[in-house]
Design an enzyme around this catalytic site. Structure first.
Site, PDB file in Angstrom:
ATOM      1  CB  SER A  85      -0.953   0.063   1.144  1.00 52.99           C
ATOM      2  OG  SER A  85      -1.947   0.875   1.148  1.00 52.99           O
ATOM      3  CD  GLU A 138      -5.050  -4.357  -4.190  1.00 48.09           C
ATOM      4  OE1 GLU A 138      -5.260  -3.735  -2.916  1.00 48.09           O
ATOM      5  OE2 GLU A 138      -4.018  -4.778  -4.530  1.00 48.09           O
ATOM      6  CG  HIS A 140      -5.744  -2.309  -0.087  1.00 45.94           C
ATOM      7  ND1 HIS A 140      -4.803  -2.064  -1.096  1.00 45.94           N
ATOM      8  CD2 HIS A 140      -5.356  -1.364   0.979  1.00 45.94           C
ATOM      9  CE1 HIS A 140      -3.849  -1.204  -0.861  1.00 45.94           C
ATOM     10  NE2 HIS A 140      -4.261  -0.832   0.611  1.00 45.94           N
TER      11      HIS A 140
END
Length: 629
Positions: free
Chosen positions: A317, A438, A538
């Site tokens: 991330s 995601e 995610h």
């Protein structure tokens, strides 16, 4: 020169621009990647290495920052308390790389010399250490440090890699830490860097520490590969103590370093007065922190049994985007030999110095520091908690991070994409990828404003992508999935999958570095709500790479996938190839090296799921990347 047209970058002119036209056509599927085109671009790239005046295609995407919960009061920072609270934190969520060394390091093709430790697909070696024994005291450049043994891993917590960034060192490049006398106690975790939210009570401005994990019993004069983990958290949250690197440490085996870096406005503030202090290089203090931490690794890894010439930087991330920034940062050149980017594409839009200065000035004004000439001095007398609370804003993922690496100064003169086009990106093997869905957490921005409907999604599309709205609406028609899942798929494809694939095309075709691409999913994972479909989103891959004591893995197939992924990641760290240095791959599926033509006509990445690990084709079309690239 370049100009935006229809959501794409059109190049005009001759020479370098002409080569770019050809490469852009290849990536868009309009031209073939012929040897003549590749050689033409290499000549252009070589001639441009002495100057970065040419600009790359503009990074078009952006990301939102999370809505910050009410700030809390700092209250201790013992390691066991940190571990308990961190498990409740949002996983490294971003809402929104350095030439090979000599000696035992790899060459440009990702090969490793015999001194670099590499493992085959079989079981990792063990060292037979007494689980109740004491770790060896290690002599670092700053002094002696003791550790704590946790099963098969020795951990050395809270080692300073820079002086506390407080007082006049707030918004300054990291200064060297003071050496200490005696033996430093490395049994307790360090505080997280100042932040709001879940970890606010365990955070402090005095936070520039790292933790080293090594296999218990491993010789301190060994040459194990080093994995340098950068946590995520939208550049405003998280901590190195969040990660439990046990599986990576023992699975390699490897030395794993987890580090802190300054966050939010304390890590990325740009002001005219700060620019004057720093000679035009305000902001990017967090990037400088990470570079200082890597210098510490170079100087001290050998004392822990690691190879300082075999370092892999790895992040997820916002941590992945920080990896991308290090790939492009001149000062980080030579400090690492490979890079792993998870769910944070290197094409992510970063603010310019001018835009970041506007953001910083607005913050200073909100805090009553309205004189531009003295704003930095004024803000240094404001409590860190007040600064972090005032800098927390909520924006959609289609807008830039308010505080993130800023482009245009000495620390980060070019974006990663611009550095690649100009031959200035780190020449290291890369492993990168995404999760199948995601986008789900990033729909919260709109959900907080009311129910998400198909009519509302249509409006978002027309407002955000007026040049291609009809194509987007046709590719994501209403009625097939819930409206919020529909918006999530748009976010996934635009912000993650297609950007990552496009950057892989550039690293393989232009930079010519070994590149490996993946897509991760857990199709059987139940939907989080009726508004979403089943499968992973995610951050879910971290459950498999950093499972730890509080593992969320529930089935034998999930545990098997975790072991498989750790094997790929640690072999890549050791050799620059997830398949390992030798020809034999044992029971593991061979991971294909990324090749540009395969995007449209072959297996271009590895699919990682509990039920199936195999080379996969068709991802480009499945995620509608012709629309987004």
């Amino acid at each position: 020169m370049s100009r935006e047209r229809g959501g794409q970058t059109a190049w005009s002119g001759s020479g370098a621009d002409g080569a770019r036209i050809q490469v852009a056509g290849i990536l868009a599927g309009r031209r073939r990647l012929t040897p003549a085109v590749v050689m033409a671009w290499r000549r252009v790239a070589a001639s441009s290495r002495s100057s970065h005046a040419r600009l790359a295609p503009v990074d078009r995407t952006s990301r939102r920052a999370r809505r910050a919960p009410p700030r809390g009061r700092r209250n201790g920072w013992f390691a066991n308390t940190v571990a308990t609270v961190v498990t409740l934190a949002v996983v490294a969520a971003g809402t929104s790389a350095c030439l090979p060394g000599g000696g035992g390091g790899p060459d440009a093709a990702g090969r490793s010399s015999p001194s670099a430790s590499s493992s085959s697909v079989g079981a990792a070696p063990t060292f037979g250490a007494d689980p109740k024994g004491q770790p060896p005291v290690v002599a670092t450049a700053g002094g002696l440090v003791s550790g704590v043994r946790a099963g098969e891993v020795d951990r050395y917590h809270a080692i300073p890699f820079a002086a506390p960034p407080v007082g006049m060192l707030r918004w300054a490049a990291p200064a060297p830490p003071k050496p200490w006398q005696g033996i430093r106690d490395g049994s307790r975790g360090a505080p997280a860097c100042a932040q709001t939210g879940t970890l606010s009570m365990l955070s402090s401005e005095d936070c520039l520490y790292l933790t080293v994990s090594r296999p218990a019993g491993a010789p301190t004069d060994g040459h194990l590969p080093v994995i340098f983990w950068i946590h995520g958290g939208a550049f405003v949250g998280g901590t190195g103590e969040q990660a439990d690197p046990t599986a990576l440490t023992t699975g390699g085996p490897a030395i794993v370093v987890t580090t802190n870096y300054r966050l939010g406005a304390l890590g990325y503030l740009v002001l005219p007065s700060l620019a004057q202090e720093s000679g035009g290089d305000a902001g990017n203090y967090a990037t400088q922190d990470l570079t200082a931490s890597l210098r510490w690794v170079r100087n001290n890894a050998a004392a822990f049994g690691g190879d300082p010439k075999n370092v892999t930087i790895m992040g997820e991330s916002a941590g992945s985007i920080n990896v991308c920034a290090l790939l492009a940062a001149p000062a980080a050149n030579g400090l690492f030999q490979r890079a792993i980017m998870e769910s944070g594409p290197c094409g992510w839009k970063l603010p310019t110095m001018a835009a970041a200065s506007q953001t910083g000035t607005a913050l200073a004004n909100r805090l009553g520091c309205v004189d531009a000439a003295t704003a930095a001095f004024c803000l240094r007398f404001r409590p860190a908690t007040e600064i972090m609370a005032s800098s927390a804003v909520d924006v959609s993922i289609f807008n830039p991070f308010p505080f993130s690496p800023a482009v245009g100064g000495k620390t980060l003169p070019l974006t990663p994409s611009q550095a690649l086009w100009n031959g200035k990106l780190a020449n290291v093997p890369m492993l990168m990828g995404t999760v199948h869905d995601e986008g789900r957490p990033f729909t919260t921005y709109w959900a907080n404003q009311g129910p998400i409907t198909d009519f509302g999604v249509d409006g978002i599309v027309r407002a955000q992508f007026p040049d291609r709205a009809e194509r987007v609406l046709a590719a994501y028609p209403p009625g097939k999935v819930p409206a919020r899942e529909r918006l999530s798929r748009i976010i996934t494809d635009l912000m993650f999958t297609c950007q990552t694939t496009t950057f892989a095309q550039l690293t393989a075709a232009i930079a010519r570095v070994p590149t490996y691409l993946y897509e991760f999913d857990v199709p059987e994972r139940p939907a989080a709500s009726p508004e979403f479909g089943a499968g992973a989103t995610h951050g879910a891959d971290l459950d498999f790479l950093l499972p730890g004591l509080n593992s969320k893995l529930t089935t034998p197939k999930q545990h098997a996938l975790s072991k498989t992924m750790i094997g790929y990641w640690t072999r890549f760290a050791a050799t620059g190839n997830p398949n390992g240095a030798g020809a034999a791959t044992g029971s593991a599926v061979a991971w294909p090296r990324f090749d540009v033509p395969a995007v449209r006509s072959g297996d271009d990445r590895l699919l990682l799921t509990p039920g199936k690990t195999a080379p996969a084709a068709g991802t480009w079309s499945a995620h509608h990347c012709d629309i987004w690239s």
